[in-house]
Design a protein around this motif. Sequence first.
Motif, PDB file in Angstrom:
ATOM      1  N   GLY A 157       1.343  70.920 -33.084  1.00  0.00           N
ATOM      2  CA  GLY A 157       0.183  70.102 -33.434  1.00  0.00           C
ATOM      3  C   GLY A 157      -1.096  70.536 -32.721  1.00  0.00           C
ATOM      4  N   ILE A 158      -2.183  69.813 -32.987  1.00  0.00           N
ATOM      5  CA  ILE A 158      -3.520  70.230 -32.579  1.00  0.00           C
ATOM      6  C   ILE A 158      -3.702  70.283 -31.051  1.00  0.00           C
ATOM      7  CG2 ILE A 158      -4.604  67.923 -32.624  1.00  0.00           C
ATOM      8  CD1 ILE A 158      -7.012  69.373 -34.102  1.00  0.00           C
ATOM      9  N   PHE A 210     -10.501  67.861 -30.793  1.00  0.00           N
ATOM     10  CA  PHE A 210     -10.921  67.792 -32.202  1.00  0.00           C
ATOM     11  C   PHE A 210     -12.241  68.523 -32.479  1.00  0.00           C
ATOM     12  CE2 PHE A 210      -7.841  64.442 -31.723  1.00  0.00           C
ATOM     13  CZ  PHE A 210      -7.043  64.634 -32.843  1.00  0.00           C
ATOM     14  N   SER A 265       2.059  68.060 -38.086  1.00  0.00           N
ATOM     15  CA  SER A 265       0.642  67.703 -38.043  1.00  0.00           C
ATOM     16  C   SER A 265      -0.269  68.903 -38.315  1.00  0.00           C
ATOM     17  CB  SER A 265       0.323  66.997 -36.729  1.00  0.00           C
ATOM     18  OG  SER A 265      -0.898  66.294 -36.890  1.00  0.00           O
ATOM     19  N   MET A 266      -1.073  69.341 -37.339  1.00  0.00           N
ATOM     20  CA  MET A 266      -1.924  70.513 -37.571  1.00  0.00           C
ATOM     21  C   MET A 266      -1.073  71.687 -38.059  1.00  0.00           C
ATOM     22  SD  MET A 266      -5.156  70.852 -37.350  1.00  0.00           S
ATOM     23  CE  MET A 266      -6.515  71.997 -37.128  1.00  0.00           C
ATOM     24  N   ALA A 305      -1.587  67.339 -41.089  1.00  0.00           N
ATOM     25  CA  ALA A 305      -2.976  66.959 -40.799  1.00  0.00           C
ATOM     26  C   ALA A 305      -3.872  67.270 -41.995  1.00  0.00           C
ATOM     27  CB  ALA A 305      -3.464  67.714 -39.559  1.00  0.00           C
ATOM     28  N   PRO A 306      -5.092  66.701 -42.001  1.00  0.00           N
ATOM     29  CA  PRO A 306      -5.993  66.906 -43.156  1.00  0.00           C
ATOM     30  C   PRO A 306      -6.702  68.261 -43.158  1.00  0.00           C
ATOM     31  CG  PRO A 306      -6.964  65.383 -41.587  1.00  0.00           C
ATOM     32  CD  PRO A 306      -5.616  65.724 -41.061  1.00  0.00           C
ATOM     33  N   ASN A 307      -6.080  69.290 -42.573  1.00  0.00           N
ATOM     34  CA  ASN A 307      -6.686  70.623 -42.612  1.00  0.00           C
ATOM     35  C   ASN A 307      -6.204  71.431 -43.814  1.00  0.00           C
ATOM     36  OD1 ASN A 307      -4.157  70.573 -41.247  1.00  0.00           O
ATOM     37  ND2 ASN A 307      -4.503  72.622 -40.440  1.00  0.00           N
ATOM     38  N   LEU A 343      -2.572  59.532 -40.874  1.00  0.00           N
ATOM     39  CA  LEU A 343      -2.918  60.755 -41.608  1.00  0.00           C
ATOM     40  C   LEU A 343      -2.208  60.865 -42.955  1.00  0.00           C
ATOM     41  CD1 LEU A 343      -2.856  63.418 -38.723  1.00  0.00           C
ATOM     42  CD2 LEU A 343      -4.780  62.063 -39.555  1.00  0.00           C
ATOM     43  N   HIS A 375       2.887  58.615 -36.251  1.00  0.00           N
ATOM     44  CA  HIS A 375       2.595  60.025 -35.964  1.00  0.00           C
ATOM     45  C   HIS A 375       3.251  60.338 -34.624  1.00  0.00           C
ATOM     46  CE1 HIS A 375       0.147  63.505 -37.065  1.00  0.00           C
ATOM     47  NE2 HIS A 375      -0.190  63.648 -35.804  1.00  0.00           N
TER      48      HIS A 375
HETATM   49  C1  FER Z   1      -7.921  65.448 -38.106  1.00  0.00           C
HETATM   50  C2  FER Z   1      -6.988  64.537 -37.641  1.00  0.00           C
HETATM   51  C3  FER Z   1      -5.816  64.987 -37.016  1.00  0.00           C
HETATM   52  C4  FER Z   1      -7.683  66.830 -37.950  1.00  0.00           C
HETATM   53  C5  FER Z   1      -6.510  67.255 -37.324  1.00  0.00           C
HETATM   54  C6  FER Z   1      -5.587  66.333 -36.849  1.00  0.00           C
HETATM   55  C7  FER Z   1      -8.509  69.033 -38.227  1.00  0.00           C
HETATM   56  C8  FER Z   1      -4.370  66.840 -36.195  1.00  0.00           C
HETATM   57  C9  FER Z   1      -3.505  66.059 -35.517  1.00  0.00           C
HETATM   58  C10 FER Z   1      -2.316  66.649 -34.842  1.00  0.00           C
HETATM   59  O1  FER Z   1      -2.089  67.861 -34.898  1.00  0.00           O
HETATM   60  O2  FER Z   1      -1.580  65.881 -34.232  1.00  0.00           O
HETATM   61  O3  FER Z   1      -9.053  65.049 -38.718  1.00  0.00           O
HETATM   62  O4  FER Z   1      -8.632  67.665 -38.439  1.00  0.00           O
END
Ligand code: FER
Length: 266
Positions: free
Chosen positions: A68-69, A120, A162-163, A188-190, A221, A248
Amino acid sequence: MLAPDDVRTIPDAPAGFDQPLADAAARGRVDLFDYDSTVTGTKRQACVYLPPGYSPDKKYPVLYLLHGIAGNQHEWTGYVRADAVLDHLIADGKARPMIVVMPNGRALPDDRPPPPDKVFTPENAAGFAKFERDLLDCLIPAIDAKYPTLADREHRALAGLSMGGGQTINIGLAHLDTFAWLAGFSSAPNAKPLSELIPDPTAARTQLKLFYLSCGNKDGLINGPQSVHRALKEYGIPHLWNVDDAGHDRPTWANNLHHFAQLLFR
Ligand code: FER
């Protein structure tokens, strides 16, 4: 807003499925693997799970598993306990012995997780987009050169949380010549629009062995993976879609891996 087909389609894993296997001799091992990246100009590191009974004289399918991110190459083992999940499945004959490569998906010269207030930022998110070429041009060839892999699309999977789930959708769908098996957990919304990722739905339909999408209905998400599911349905692309009561969180990612790994490479 949940639709009638946003329902649970996978079972919960049995108790203890993500606890270290009691018999230490039946466990796999996790190697640290360094490779040169032409994308970052640095040496980068991945964790590589080698299954119990691993032998360089055998050949293995490979799952690339993305974090994840806020994570790094240790998130899947240190946090989710992916190695324990795989050890149980392989010991019980429920998953095919496989190599699992857990890279650092932030392809920046400094790829350490940023401090919480920088997670972020566009700079951090950009590293996850740059990872596409790092994975395809640098990591996969280096893994295939070092380990006894079955180096074709039917024996290579890409999955992430997620990411990493968004990266899987973007990279995987754009490179079905490289991966036949894809999974996004709580993506995730990417993710890019499917019209961009799938110019030829007929080809995608036949190339994909499995497209696995899962998200909890308490996950903020969920709109992202839900719209991916709806677009796939419109395109007539078979996929697994699971919506359970998860948020999540770690337990759902361990449960998703437990379930997905059993379907892989069959
Ligand atoms: C976002 C919300 C969440 C986003 C990435 C994530 C790039 C990622 C979350 C994760 O990896 O847990 O708007 O935009």
